[in-house]
Enzyme design. Structure first.
Site, PDB file in Angstrom:
ATOM      1  N   GLU A 124       0.321   6.581  -1.874  1.00 24.72           N
ATOM      2  CA  GLU A 124      -0.030   7.277  -3.051  1.00 24.72           C
ATOM      3  C   GLU A 124      -1.496   7.914  -3.076  1.00 24.72           C
ATOM      4  O   GLU A 124      -1.869   8.757  -3.911  1.00 24.72           O
ATOM      5  CB  GLU A 124       0.363   6.099  -4.465  1.00 24.72           C
ATOM      6  N   GLU A 172      -3.435  -3.667  -2.139  1.00 22.00           N
ATOM      7  CA  GLU A 172      -2.450  -3.424  -2.830  1.00 22.00           C
ATOM      8  C   GLU A 172      -2.652  -3.622  -4.294  1.00 22.00           C
ATOM      9  O   GLU A 172      -1.985  -2.847  -5.221  1.00 22.00           O
ATOM     10  CB  GLU A 172      -1.073  -4.440  -2.528  1.00 22.00           C
ATOM     11  N   GLU A 175      16.472   3.516  -4.596  1.00 25.30           N
ATOM     12  CA  GLU A 175      16.000   3.903  -3.199  1.00 25.30           C
ATOM     13  C   GLU A 175      16.950   4.819  -2.519  1.00 25.30           C
ATOM     14  O   GLU A 175      16.557   5.535  -1.838  1.00 25.30           O
ATOM     15  CB  GLU A 175      16.076   2.372  -2.494  1.00 25.30           C
ATOM     16  N   ASP A 179       6.059   3.994 -12.603  1.00 27.15           N
ATOM     17  CA  ASP A 179       5.430   5.236 -12.031  1.00 27.15           C
ATOM     18  C   ASP A 179       6.132   6.462 -12.030  1.00 27.15           C
ATOM     19  O   ASP A 179       5.959   7.571 -12.568  1.00 27.15           O
ATOM     20  CB  ASP A 179       4.804   4.679 -10.289  1.00 27.15           C
TER      21      ASP A 179
END
Ligand code: NAG
Ligand code: NAG
Ligand code: NAG
Ligand code: NAG
Length: 592
Positions: free
Chosen positions: A496, A445, A194, A330
């Site tokens: 996304e 989601e 992060e 991802d």
């Protein structure tokens, strides 16, 4: 004599002149888009680079991270950035956009203004209620610190403010960044993933755009903190950096198991830092990790793909049986083609890594779902595999997976695989389909659909859907036809889907993408609005006048989601994909 020969041509010549004049008038009246847009990025730069309205004074962090003696220093000689072959030109990524009609331009600009207006509103709310906090609480008007307390939303938003031409806001934010102390954290450990994608990515992109020196200084301070995360016996990175332990330099405890995206998503940022500073140590650190993935790629149960869980302590990226392009994995994949671009094509390993994962993903992860209108779309699922002939597809997808359409389109262009641009389009249409299907116009989601048999025509079969949905205890009668679950019905301001739509627009130039983008924006803007700013939605599968919301605005809302919407409605020279490569937090880095 000679002149007279030309005489008969004169009236014709006049006619030509008249025609040219009329054409010019017509062009200026109706097709002025391209000449105007070609200048926008230049004008923006000129305007934003005027001297700052608020001066920024560097306050150094309380720990000099570059000065720590490492128990586990890198092996000499360091791996250097590959030498750029200046003659090598990568394939053009963006569509060759022609002139734009006045009517198209008017619509596009109107949409763009709507996105910019929402961003200004939400930024002002952050500024008023949560200034220098990590995130805004958009219902109660408070702030939260979950990313070390270094003002995550502020750093994450810098380049969005720049791109939208918000100069005063940008200047003020840079002055605040200059005072961040990367020597203390509100939490005892700092998450390396992060911190890299949001903070380091945010600082580097804001520097690349503005060239404000203080941003690079702060990026180096933070980069050196992240670099201390490689102070382990095998020089593989930890997932969480223990701040006190890192200060001492005695070496960090490395976790036994991490999600593959964690070590896999540090490459772009650390490479850019080496490029900008000329110090190869950051690239050296990450090149070892890349080598591990490169050598392991064909040794997994599904050669080409990596298991969702890997071990950095054992330097093992090949054991494990769960494969996905969704959350946890991802951006590992997203960064392969992007690294190729950032290095100007000078490291062929990234082409091998990219094409290897794409071939296997097409074979095992993507499926065509059975839908009532028989749309030819693709969804990316999850596979459990023990070998390439013992595989089991889980037809669950998630919002996070929606980035893959854009990555396929980008890689398809870069590596001259136009059929993969089309695969990317079908994947992105799959996400747009899911948005459209739910009553709120927003995709949940997580959800399941019914895969078609790849060897038979994919035709809607209501009875089959009835049988399939009965197998899922999570099925709910209000789900749209074709869906069998929505196990996690939230929308947490994620980018996304619009990210892929943006890529497909810039890469193909086909108008359908701008319309998808606008439909998505309207639905998302409506569902997430609070009196102050924007919030996550608890359940997007049920339309109600007032959707239930959660009191949290993720930093990626302004950093990514609103930026991608804005770019989808901007002239194509604003963050041109042939000049920039965007990290997984939508921070654009200059390509060499
Ligand atoms: C770096 O470390 C040395 C000794 O370890 C110390 O003398 C010096 O003051 C440090 N420099 C900074 C800028 O902290
Ligand atoms: C993995 O397999 C692919 C396809 O056969 C090949 O092109 C690539 O070079 C292999 N990777 C390694 C590291 O050998
Ligand atoms: C695939 O299955 C065949 C027999 O069904 C077996 O001989 C072969 O070893 C298997 N391949 C792998 C990679 O497990
Ligand atoms: C906003 O969303 C609500 C709930 O989904 C819906 O009832 C309403 O019509 C939407 N408004 C607009 C302007 O789209």
């Amino acid at each position: 004599m000679i002149l007279s020969q030309f005489r008969p041509l004169r009236p014709y010549k006049n006619l030509l002149a008249l025609l040219a004049f009329l054409l010019t008038v017509w062009y200026l009246l109706f097709w002025s888009g391209s000449s105007g847009s070609a200048l926008e990025s230049v004008q923006l730069e000129k305007y934003m680079q005027q001297s700052p309205s608020v001066p920024a004074t560097l306050v150094k962090s309380s720990v000099e991270w570059s000065n720590i003696t490492l128990r586990h220093p890198p092996k000499e000689p360091l791996i250097q950035l590959p030498v750029l072959d200046k003659r090598k030109r990568l394939r053009r990524v963006q569509h060759a956009f022609g002139p734009e009609s006045i009517a198209d331009r008017r619509v596009r600009e109107e949409r763009r203004r709507a996105v910019r207006g929402r961003t200004i509103n939400d930024w002002n709310a952050y500024r008023k209620f949560a200034w220098k906090r990590d995130a805004l609480m958009p219902i109660s008007g408070g702030g939260r610190d979950q990313f070390s307390g270094w003002a995550a939303t502020l750093v994450d938003s810098l380049d969005t403010l720049w791109i939208m031409g918000l100069k005063e806001e940008f200047d003020e934010a840079v002055a605040a960044v200059a005072e961040i102390d990367f020597g203390t954290s509100t939490t005892s450990t700092v998450n390396i993933f992060e911190t890299t994608i949001r903070y380091l990515g945010g600082l580097l992109a804001a520097y690349d755009l503005s060239k404000r020196e203080v941003l690079l200084q702060k990026a180096i301070e933070l980069g050196d903190l992240i670099y201390s995360g490689f102070n382990t016996p095998n020089r593989m990175p930890v997932d969480n950096i223990n701040v006190e332990g890192a200060k001492g330099g005695q070496g960090l405890n490395i976790e036994g198991r991490v999600v593959s995206a964690s070590p896999g998503t540090l490459t772009l940022e650390l490479t850019r830092l080496s490029q900008l500073t000329g110090d190869p140590k950051y690239y050296d650190a990450i090149a070892n990790v890349v080598e591990l993935f490169y050598l392991g790629q064909n040794e997994t149960a599904l050669p080409g793909l990596f298991p969702m869980w890997v071990s950095m302590s054992n330097a093992d990226v090949t054991s494990g049986s769960t494969f996905t392009l969704g959350g946890s994995a991802d951006s590992l994949y997203e960064y392969f083609p992007k690294m190729y671009a950032l290095l100007g094509g000078s490291e062929p390993k990234f082409e091998t890594l990219t094409t290897g994962f794409m071939e296997t993903a097409k074979k095992y992860l993507f499926f065509r779902p059975m839908v009532p209108n028989n749309d030819d779309i693709l969804i990316s699922g999850t596979v459990n595999a023990w070998s390439s002939n013992e595989t089991q597809l889980g037809p669950e997808s998630e919002h996070l997976t929606c980035f893959i359409g854009g990555t396929f389109a980008l890689a398809g262009r870069l590596f001259n695989r136009e059929e993969d641009v089309e695969v990317g389009a079908r994947l992105a249409r799959g996400c747009a389909y899911a948005y459209r299907s739910f009553a709120t116009g927003i995709m949940p989601e997580r959800y399941n659909m019914v895969p078609c048999d790849p060897d038979k025509p994919c035709k809607w079969d209501e009875e089959k859907w009835d049988t399939e949905k009965a197998k899922w205890p999570e099925y709910l009668p209000h789900l749209p036809k074709g869906f069998t679950t929505a196990r996690d019905p939230r929308y947490i301001l994620r980018p996304e889907a619009i990210e892929s739509v943006f890529y497909l627009w810039r890469i193909t130039g086909e108008k359908e993408w701008q319309d998808f983008a606008w439909d998505m924006f309207q639905a998302v803007a409506n569902g997430t609005a609070t009196p102050l700013a924007s919030a996550s939605v608890r359940d997007v599968t049920i339309a109600k006048r007032e959707l239930e919301q959660e009191d949290y605005m993720e930093s990626f809302w302004i950093a990514e989601t609103l930026k991608y919407f804005y770019l989808a409605f901007s002239p194509p020279d604003v963050i041109d994909l042939d000049k920039y490569v965007l990290n997984t937090e939508a921070h654009p880095f200059l390509r060499p």
